[in-house]
Design a protein around this motif. Sequence first.
Motif, short mmCIF file in Angstrom:
data_model
loop_
_atom_site.label_atom_id
_atom_site.label_comp_id
_atom_site.label_asym_id
_atom_site.label_seq_id
_atom_site.Cartn_x
_atom_site.Cartn_y
_atom_site.Cartn_z
N GLU A 95 1.06 -1.20 -0.13
CA GLU A 95 0.20 0.16 -0.06
C GLU A 95 1.17 1.08 0.02
OE1 GLU A 95 -3.62 0.59 2.81
OE2 GLU A 95 -1.76 0.79 3.97
N HIS A 96 0.58 2.33 -0.79
CA HIS A 96 1.19 3.47 -0.93
C HIS A 96 0.50 4.44 -0.56
CE1 HIS A 96 4.46 1.78 -3.49
NE2 HIS A 96 3.30 0.79 -3.75
N VAL A 97 0.96 5.37 0.40
CA VAL A 97 0.04 6.41 1.43
C VAL A 97 0.39 7.68 0.46
CG1 VAL A 97 -0.48 7.46 3.56
CG2 VAL A 97 0.52 5.00 3.39
N PHE A 98 -0.96 8.29 0.30
CA PHE A 98 -1.34 9.79 -0.06
C PHE A 98 -1.83 10.37 0.80
CE2 PHE A 98 -0.21 7.34 -3.84
CZ PHE A 98 0.44 8.17 -4.68
N GLY A 99 -1.85 11.81 0.87
CA GLY A 99 -2.60 12.68 1.91
C GLY A 99 -3.30 13.57 0.65
N LEU A 100 -4.61 13.87 0.91
CA LEU A 100 -5.23 14.74 0.24
C LEU A 100 -5.84 16.01 0.97
CD1 LEU A 100 -6.39 15.70 -2.73
CD2 LEU A 100 -8.31 14.41 -2.28
N GLN A 101 -5.37 17.12 0.79
CA GLN A 101 -5.87 18.09 1.66
C GLN A 101 -6.94 19.11 1.20
OE1 GLN A 101 -3.07 20.74 3.78
NE2 GLN A 101 -4.57 22.22 4.59
N LEU A 102 -8.00 19.41 2.01
CA LEU A 102 -9.13 20.05 1.24
C LEU A 102 -9.12 21.29 2.42
CD1 LEU A 102 -9.73 17.25 0.00
CD2 LEU A 102 -12.45 17.85 0.43
N PRO A 103 -9.78 22.36 1.83
CA PRO A 103 -9.78 23.52 2.77
C PRO A 103 -10.92 23.40 3.88
CG PRO A 103 -10.92 23.99 0.60
CD PRO A 103 -10.11 22.67 0.51
N ARG A 104 -11.79 22.73 3.70
CA ARG A 104 -13.13 22.26 4.50
C ARG A 104 -13.50 20.95 4.17
NH1 ARG A 104 -14.17 25.76 0.88
NH2 ARG A 104 -13.33 27.41 1.91
N PRO A 105 -14.51 20.45 5.16
CA PRO A 105 -15.12 19.09 4.87
C PRO A 105 -16.21 19.61 3.56
CG PRO A 105 -15.08 19.64 7.16
CD PRO A 105 -14.72 20.92 6.64
N ALA A 106 -16.02 18.54 2.46
CA ALA A 106 -16.90 18.41 1.45
C ALA A 106 -17.96 17.56 1.61
CB ALA A 106 -15.94 18.24 0.42
N ILE A 107 -19.10 17.79 0.96
CA ILE A 107 -19.94 16.75 0.75
C ILE A 107 -19.41 15.79 -0.49
CG2 ILE A 107 -22.54 16.64 -0.17
CD1 ILE A 107 -23.28 19.14 0.95
N VAL A 108 -19.69 14.31 -0.29
CA VAL A 108 -19.22 13.71 -1.13
C VAL A 108 -20.18 12.79 -1.68
CG1 VAL A 108 -16.90 13.42 0.05
CG2 VAL A 108 -18.33 11.72 0.53
N GLN A 109 -19.95 12.19 -2.89
CA GLN A 109 -20.95 11.35 -3.66
C GLN A 109 -20.32 9.86 -3.53
OE1 GLN A 109 -23.29 13.09 -3.96
NE2 GLN A 109 -23.62 13.63 -6.12
N LEU A 110 -20.95 9.01 -2.61
CA LEU A 110 -20.53 7.78 -2.63
C LEU A 110 -20.85 6.87 -3.66
CD1 LEU A 110 -21.52 7.36 1.19
CD2 LEU A 110 -19.04 8.00 0.27
N SER A 111 -19.94 5.83 -3.96
CA SER A 111 -20.40 4.88 -4.68
C SER A 111 -21.13 3.84 -4.03
CB SER A 111 -19.07 4.23 -5.27
OG SER A 111 -19.31 2.95 -5.90
N PRO A 112 -22.48 3.90 -4.06
CA PRO A 112 -23.24 2.90 -3.44
C PRO A 112 -22.78 1.33 -3.15
CG PRO A 112 -24.57 3.81 -4.91
CD PRO A 112 -23.24 4.22 -5.24
N ARG A 113 -22.20 0.81 -3.98
CA ARG A 113 -21.87 -0.66 -4.03
C ARG A 113 -20.59 -0.92 -3.30
NH1 ARG A 113 -17.59 -2.11 -6.85
NH2 ARG A 113 -16.73 -0.82 -8.41
N GLU A 114 -19.88 0.30 -2.95
CA GLU A 114 -18.77 0.22 -2.26
C GLU A 114 -18.83 0.77 -0.78
OE1 GLU A 114 -14.47 0.76 -3.67
OE2 GLU A 114 -15.52 1.77 -5.53
N HIS A 115 -19.72 1.79 -0.52
CA HIS A 115 -19.85 2.35 0.82
C HIS A 115 -21.03 2.77 1.03
CE1 HIS A 115 -15.61 3.21 -0.41
NE2 HIS A 115 -15.27 2.56 0.74
N LEU A 116 -21.49 2.71 2.34
CA LEU A 116 -22.93 2.86 2.81
C LEU A 116 -23.06 4.38 3.47
CD1 LEU A 116 -23.33 -0.21 4.82
CD2 LEU A 116 -24.34 0.30 2.79
N GLY A 117 -21.72 5.09 3.76
CA GLY A 117 -21.80 6.31 4.32
C GLY A 117 -20.68 7.14 4.73
#
Length: 149
Positions: A95-117
């Motif tokens: 596993e290769h680790v990355f960090g992704l910095q956002l300015p603030r929490p964002a609303i995300v669009q989940l892939s329903p077959r992968e994630h519930l919430g």
Amino acid sequence: MRTYKQPVSALIVIYTAALDVLLLERADFPGYWQSVTGSRDGDESLRETAIREVAEETGLDATSYLLADWQQQNVYEIYEQWRHRYPPGTTHNTEHVFGLQLPRPAIVQLSPREHLGYLWLPWNVAAEKVFSPSNREAILQLPERIQHG
């Protein structure tokens, strides 16, 4: 012909400057929380894997934010329940680790077959909630990584 996952993946810790961390709940194992993660496809670069996985799992465009390769690799034994996804006899993943910095929490669009919430949690709370030891370790590094760039 069956297509297997490569035992090479990207883990992307998505966080804010205030050190809130995005966690996703797995659809195939409710109650299991994690950062964005996924296996490399074909011969794409690890950075391309990270960008693709962020888009697939959250709908976010990682190229619009600060995406950093943390130059960290974790080799771990693949959980028994997921080994069938890999070539026969494969027991470990890199596993290769990355960090992704956002300015603030964002609303995300989940892939329903992968994630519930999803949840945005303070880094120390997020570290306790994830099931993967390598994910926990990456989140626990956040304050140091932010402070020292």
